[in-house]
Structure formats: structure tokens, C-alpha cells
Scaffold this motif. Sequence first.
Motif, PDB file in Angstrom:
ATOM      1  N   ASN A   9       0.829  -1.212   0.000  1.00  0.00           N
ATOM      2  CA  ASN A   9       0.000   0.000   0.000  1.00  0.00           C
ATOM      3  C   ASN A   9       0.860   1.257   0.000  1.00  0.00           C
ATOM      4  N   ILE A  14       2.396   2.034  -3.492  1.00  0.00           N
ATOM      5  CA  ILE A  14       1.440   2.628  -4.431  1.00  0.00           C
ATOM      6  C   ILE A  14       1.194   4.090  -4.080  1.00  0.00           C
ATOM      7  N   ILE A  67      -9.106   5.364  -2.169  1.00  0.00           N
ATOM      8  CA  ILE A  67      -8.746   4.018  -1.730  1.00  0.00           C
ATOM      9  C   ILE A  67      -9.829   3.454  -0.826  1.00  0.00           C
ATOM     10  N   ILE A 115      -7.599   2.754  -5.847  1.00  0.00           N
ATOM     11  CA  ILE A 115      -6.818   1.678  -5.244  1.00  0.00           C
ATOM     12  C   ILE A 115      -7.772   0.869  -4.374  1.00  0.00           C
ATOM     13  N   TYR A 175      -5.312  -0.122  -9.160  1.00  0.00           N
ATOM     14  CA  TYR A 175      -4.289  -0.816  -8.367  1.00  0.00           C
ATOM     15  C   TYR A 175      -4.999  -1.665  -7.315  1.00  0.00           C
TER      16      TYR A 175
END
Length: 657
Positions: free
Chosen positions: A244, A247, A315, A343, A369
Motif C-alpha cells: 500500500n 502505491i 482508496i 486503489i 491498483y
Amino acid sequence: MKPATQVLVISADANFRQQVTDGLNAAAHKREASGDNPHGLQAVGCPCDQSALDMVLATPASGVDLQVVLIDHGPSGPEGQGAPAVILAQRIIDARPELSVYMLLEDDSDKLLVEQLASDAVDGYFFRNEHDFSGWFRILAAEVAEKAQTPFHDALRAYVAQAKDSWHTPGHAGGDSFKGSPWVGDFYDFVGEEMLRADLSCSVPMLDSLLHPTGVIAQSQRLAAKAFGARKTYFATNGTSTSNKVIFQTLLAPGDKLLLDRNCHKSVHHGVILSGARPVYLDSSVNRQYGIFGPVPLATIRAAIAANADAKVLILTSCTYDGFRYDLAPIIREAHAAGIKVIVDEAWYGHARFHPELRPTALECGADYVTQSTHKVLSAFSQASMIHVNDPAFDEHLFRENFNMHASTSPQYTLIASLDVARKQAVMEGYRLLDRSLKFAHELREKINATGAFRVLSLADMLPEEVKDDGIRLDPTKLTIDISASGWSADELRDELINRYNIQVEKNTHNTLTLLLTIGTTRSKVSRLFDSMLRLAKDRRPPLTYGRMPEAPRFTALACLPRDAFYEAGVRMPLLDEQGQPNAALNGRVCCDQIVPYPPGIPVLVPGQVIEPAVVAYLVRLLQTQRSIDLHGLAQMDGEWRLRVLSDDERAALPER
């Protein structure tokens, strides 16, 4: 054990279907006699109708795994005649994308229809009038062999078998430092010779480099990308926590804005600190009866996207620790329309690609992602994870620089090998093993509910009210058990299970236990678990009146960037005042650290956040009433808990958010 694999021959023409099946099996028998069918590939036939899809989705016989589907397009004729076969091909691909699909065509003109309906998901073609069954079998066997490759694992085994003398790191030199030692020789026996011989270093060129892979690691990562539906896949030996952060540092520069689920794992919040990003925290929903944190309401996500046109990233965690899955596709579409990359932390859902009951995955929903803890639900070793990339604007050089900033220059090669092997198992037999796990989960729900003292919660029981219409689904391999009627406290019950019955559960709240079923769950384990629950149910006590979990306060506000607060020295103020009450002097102060009750791992405070009385009261109550919860981030000084906060001078000097 030698594997047994199948190619399913699908044709509406019964005579042709039998001819192809017999021809392929004759080729298999010939190769078997010469020892040239290592995966035990055999053919079986089926009509081109619903029964074919039923066979694809049926629970296979023990040890027999369907790997290839060969679909007869049918003879050329009026326009569209072959459409049913191609539509069936697409339905099979949609249901089980790990299968290889080949088409039997009359001529090249049939390819157009196939490509229109089945896209590029068809792996290859044969011409039905050639009747080259031996050649077809050779190609199909090669397809299975390619899927079954483990390039890195094979290279590691080959190198260990060469028995090279070690004049390089690590210092135990293949375990030789342990052998014969009266002090640590038992470690050699416990770990095993092969594991120690495989503990090597980057001094071995044939094993490639995780930091700049061009050989067997690169090959293994390409196979993983195909298996999980990604453009690029990277192996990580530092867990999803580091994945994590990699990214975040790739996508976010200091000051960039991101939208994040407050329910995200603490590594995401650490990534905010490291990247210097400006976070917009989205409060998650909460089931207060069971102390379970749910997804962020869809209305909250949509409002945040609309109000933050300058956000770079969104995210989310899907599925959550407790099994909640977002309806991701519409969220991702809306984020992409606003120019926001998505993400998804899929740490607890790396198995989903390999069974239709668990899909769609985040990648299939369009995420840019995805991070997965391959070790959590598949067969990789602890700390072994994957990063999957589908971002069309992916900057591979920048990603690699950030990856190498976090990755060790001395990665543990057995972790990499376990990722290689876990991918192979998921592709080759994941469907069968997951199908078994799902049946076990259904069986356990019924049996545990029948005890009368324990009840497995349904999605309706667990979902917080504010997300009941958001299309949330539940991962059925995660069972949350309500123990309220049993009279046991959660701590007592957990201790009884481990000490008396040798059963370790995943986690508990004040009135629930959580069980995790994986591809490693067996019939014997299911039987032992149910037997223990039945015995404990017979020992039930008068129902307890459970105190409610302290309610986590809503997010307050940020006074400055999390990174700015974290890197200040701060002052450490006591959580309690001299009378043992929540310290009122903390009101209005700015926290420097991340304060996380674990489980579930959701920060109550993040660096830069303004502290309010409700936050302090919540932390105090947790410390006083919840023995099974750890509070990460508090400092202990002079026998009391303290919070690190900005001093007045530090706060005055920092730019406001």
C-alpha cells in the motif's frame, strides 16, 4: 501424487463430439505409455447447451481438475449459426476465467464472430476438418504445462540440488552454522535442511533479482498477472502493508489530495504520512450491536467525489476484515469520470478470482491498483503479497523506484517461491478447493445455528443501517458468530477454544467470534470445530447482558498535514488527569501519532487530527473495559498512558491544512 486434468469437448454434433473425444483420449493414451502426459490430461464430451456450463461449474471429482474447454463452433452456414457456441464460450470465460478456452472452427471466416462475441479471451483455434487429434492434444497439453509452471520455484529447487558451497550471505551458510550445535541444533531439525539451503542471497544470479527482475521472477510475475487478470503483477515480500505504501508514494506527491476510507488498514494511514498527501477521511458505517465496522456509505463516497474535484486517488478496503464487499463497479466508474484513480486493498480477498460465487474482483470492476495478501487466504507464506496494476497511465519506472525504496535488498527467496506456488495452485485447483470451502461454510452455518447457543450472523444481521441499500455483499468464507445466547464472554470462549479444544479463531469482539475458512480448511477441522461448539453449547450459562462496545467517535478535523505533525517532536500529555478522569487538557490539541485499537485496526486518531473530548473518553473506556484490544500508538511513561501532541509553538509554526 500425479495430477489428473480434463479437457471438456463441447459440440452440438454428437458424432463429431465423440470423434474428437476419442481422438484426444487415444493421443493421451499413447503419450501416457511413453510417460509424456505428466498432468494426466484426458478428454470428456458434452453437448453445446446449459449442461456444458453446469459441467464447468460442477464440483469436480476429488483430484480431477478441469483445465481446458474445447468448443466446437459448428459447420459454416447461415450468418450467426455459430453464435450459440461463442456465447457459451463467453459465459464460461465469465464464470471461470482461469480456464483455457479453444475453439474449433470451419474456416477463417468464423473467427470474426468469435472475436466479436468472445473478445480476446479465446486462447487458440483449431480447424475442425483437419482431425489432427494428436496435434491438438500436444497443444492442449502444452497449454496445461504452461499454466502449471513455477519458474522461480523450479529454479530455486534446481540451485539447491546443485549443492554449491556457500561463500556468501546469509551467515548460517545453508544451515551449516546450526548443524551439530548443542545450543541451536534443534532449530536446524525444526526448520529443515531444504528450507535452510533455500535461504540464499542476491549473490545467486540464476535466481534473478526482486528489485530488477528480468529472469525467473519476471516470468513468475507474468504468469501471476494472467492468473489474476492484471496488466502487471509484482511480488512483495514485505506484506500488503508495504505494498500500500509503495502505491501511495507512486501516485501521490506532497500536498496531493486523496479520499480514503477511515476503515482502511493502518498501513494506508502510514502511507498518507510518508507521501505527504492531504487526506479527506470518509467515516465508515458501524454496527454498534456487534462492534463491527462496515463500509463507507455510498452516499458519502459520491459526495466526497463530487466535492473534491482535485482529488488524485480514492482508496477503499474490499472485502473488509469481517467480509463486507463493496459494489465496486459503479463507484469506480464515478471516480474515473472525475479523473480519480482507484486503489482497492483486497488483502482479505485474494482468492476471489477463482470461484464465481466470490467474483467480481476489484480488478474486474475496473480498479487501477489492487493489493492482495496472498498469504491470508491462499497458500503463500506469511508476509508474501502481490501488487496488481491495471492503470492505463502506469509509470513503471516511478513505481520501481518506490518499490525498491521499501523492498529489502536481501529478500527471503522462500517467500517468492511460495507466491509462485500459490498462484499455480489457485489456477490449477483453486476452483475445486474453494468450492469445498464454500460448502464447508454453508454446513457450519447450519450446524452452529442448530446448537441454539451460537448463531452465525447473516449479512442482514451485520450490515449497519446506513449501508443496507448500497449493494454490499458478504464473503461467505468469513463466519461471524454471535455468542450472546451462550452466556460466555468472548474472552472466556476464545480462551476455552484454544486451551481445551486446540482451536484458534481469527478474532473476536465483545460478543462475536470470527472464523476464517480457506483452501486449507479440511473435513476433519470442520468436524472438530463443530464438536467443540456443540460441547460448549451444552455448557451454556444464563445469557449475559453485554455492555455495548464503546462507540468510535466520528472523525474530527485536521489542523495540518499528517506528515507535518508526525515529524514534530511534540509533547507527551497524560490520557487521564490526576483524578483518573479523561484529561480535559487534551481538548483542542493536535495529535502527532496514529492511535489504533487492534483489532480491528481503524485509527481513532491520525497525525494532524484535532483531539476532542469524545475521542479521549473513547480511548479511556477502551483501556478500562476491553481486555482483548490493544491500543497502538500510545506512549507509556511513568506508569501512565500518554498521547504525543503538538506543542503550542510547533502548532503555531506549521501551515494550516
